[in-house]
Design an enzyme around this catalytic site. Structure first.
Site, PDB file in Angstrom:
ATOM      1  N   THR A   4       0.813  -1.225   0.000  1.00 55.46           N
ATOM      2  CA  THR A   4       0.000   0.000   0.000  1.00 55.46           C
ATOM      3  C   THR A   4       0.842   1.269   0.000  1.00 55.46           C
ATOM      4  O   THR A   4       0.496   2.256  -0.645  1.00 55.46           O
ATOM      5  CB  THR A   4      -0.922   0.009   1.244  1.00 55.46           C
ATOM      6  OG1 THR A   4      -1.779  -1.111   1.150  1.00 55.46           O
ATOM      7  CG2 THR A   4      -1.758   1.260   1.328  1.00 55.46           C
TER       8      THR A   4
ATOM      9  N   ASP B 220       1.992  -6.827  -4.540  1.00 55.03           N
ATOM     10  CA  ASP B 220       1.108  -6.793  -3.379  1.00 55.03           C
ATOM     11  C   ASP B 220       1.606  -7.947  -2.499  1.00 55.03           C
ATOM     12  O   ASP B 220       1.904  -9.032  -3.005  1.00 55.03           O
ATOM     13  CB  ASP B 220      -0.338  -7.042  -3.821  1.00 55.03           C
ATOM     14  CG  ASP B 220      -1.325  -6.891  -2.675  1.00 55.03           C
ATOM     15  OD1 ASP B 220      -2.157  -5.987  -2.735  1.00 55.03           O
ATOM     16  OD2 ASP B 220      -1.255  -7.701  -1.720  1.00 55.03           O
TER      17      ASP B 220
HETATM   18  N1  ASP Z   1      -2.579  -5.610   0.163  1.00 61.92           N
HETATM   19  C1  ASP Z   1      -1.511  -4.763   0.655  1.00 61.92           C
HETATM   20  C2  ASP Z   1      -0.252  -5.599   0.735  1.00 61.92           C
HETATM   21  O1  ASP Z   1      -0.089  -6.333   1.662  1.00 61.92           O
HETATM   22  C3  ASP Z   1      -1.881  -4.191   1.981  1.00 61.92           C
HETATM   23  C4  ASP Z   1      -0.862  -3.287   2.604  1.00 61.92           C
HETATM   24  O2  ASP Z   1       0.203  -3.034   2.120  1.00 61.92           O
HETATM   25  O3  ASP Z   1      -1.166  -2.758   3.691  1.00 61.92           O
HETATM   26  O4  ASP Z   1       0.569  -5.516  -0.137  1.00 61.92           O
END
Ligand code: ASP
Length: 352
Positions: A17, A61
């Site tokens: 994120t 991700d």
């Molecule tokens: N879906 C994202 C990830 O784990 C969530 C985050 O970064 O907070 O890459």
């Protein structure tokens, strides 16, 4: 080479994120490139540090994280080990605790900080938590104690205001900025006006031995979480998965499980086939004590071993790591009973 006057930090961007932007058509968050991320943290230039960066291309991700990427991270750290004082890994929060646990085993006798961080809101968003997390993580990676040694030569997660031993952490919140906890081990530092380190809690390397990177994993493992009503066929199918070598059994309370004949029999047969079964509790906090209740004692008799106060993330990555080294059944059981990187507290006093 790292110098005393100007600390050096390698920033490794894997994705998550922190570096994402919103797709204007779908509204979903998607990975974006590292320059975008750096553009939003001009404060980095104010550090009197040499900061270099390496980015995964494409960034991922963290739901797509795999042991192959862990090996890649170890390779990057090993290759740059003598050039930098510390390492900061920017990582998605979803599987950050797994990566931190895995790295803690792979980076044997680590003498430099490896700090993982990320954020709940992308760095381009006004209220982002990413900026502070990143800036403080860099400061921690560069910090030295009175003797001029790295302050935290461990794999850690820094999030919101706590520095935690990586293999003790779990993601506990999908929304709040305070997304990680280390329930069974105190935080190694708290970041407020000052960063306050708990030096007595930090593991220091054995200076008589070199740093040793490891790369191998065996993923023939499973996490089996118990629940009232779990069916014999379900447990049996899981324990008979082809090639299965180890099970992390998430039991109730202090390590208890149903006393049904079929359940104990299936576990006993699996243990006799050479499958390693490690008992950890479903509770977020506390430890397994199989001798405490009859229901736990039956597991012990069936050949199940204690995972003590291990997190699921740590238990499963430790098993993959030990199996990857082709160690014997006896040797793996022995090492599951030892803390390799401060991941468990094995000698907790028995209550009776
Ligand atoms: N879906 C994202 C990830 O784990 C969530 C985050 O970064 O907070 O890459």
């Amino acid at each position: 080479m790292p110098s005393n006057s100007c600390p050096s930090v390698l920033l490794i961007y894997t994705g998550g994120t922190i570096g994402m932007i919103e797709n204007p058509e779908t509204g979903a968050l998607e990975n974006f490139n590292f320059d975008h991320l750096l553009k939003h943290v001009p404060e980095l230039k104010r550090f009197n540090y040499r900061i270099s960066s390496y980015q995964f291309n494409p960034p991922i991700d963290s739901s797509d994280m795999e042991p192959l990427y862990w090996a890649k991270l170890v390779k990057i750290i090993n290759y740059n080990y003598n050039q930098f004082d510390g390492f900061v890994i920017l990582h998605g929060t979803d599987t950050m605790a797994y990566t931190a646990s895995a790295l803690s085993f792979m980076l044997e006798n680590l003498a430099k900080p490896v700090i993982l961080t990320g954020s709940q809101l992308p760095i381009g968003v006004l209220r982002t938590d990413g900026k502070e997390n990143l800036i403080t993580a860099i400061e921690i990676a560069a910090a030295r104690n009175d003797k001029g040694e790295p302050m935290v030569p461990e794999v850690c997660i820094f999030f919101e205001n706590r520095l935690m031993r990586g293999n003790r952490t779990t993601k506990i919140n999908a929304e709040n900025f305070n997304a990680f906890r280390s329930f069974n081990y105190p935080a190694l530092a708290h970041a407020g006006i000052h960063i306050k380190y708990e030096e007595h809690l930090i593991i220091r390397p054995d200076t008589s031995r070199p740093f040793k990177p490891h790369y191998l994993f065996d993923t023939n493992v499973v996490i089996l979480s118990l629940f009232p009503g779990i069916r014999e066929q379900t447990v049996s199918s899981i324990l008979h998965v082809e090639g299965l070598k180890a099970v992390v059994l998430r039991t109730f309370g202090s390590g208890n499980a149903p006393q049904k004949e079929w359940f104990i029999r299936l576990l006993k047969e699996a243990a006799e086939r050479g499958i390693i079964i490690v008992n950890i509790t479903q509770c977020a906090s506390g430890t397994v004590e199989m001798e405490r209740y009859e229901t736990g004692y039956h597991l012990l008799e069936a050949g199940v071993i204690s995972g003590y106060d291990s997190t699921p993330e740590s238990a499963v990555t430790k098993l993959m790591f030990l199996l990857g080294h082709g160690l014997s059944h006896t040797e793996i059981r022995k090492r599951m009973n030892m803390a390799l990187a401060g991941e468990i507290t094995p000698n907790i006093k028995k209550k009776r």
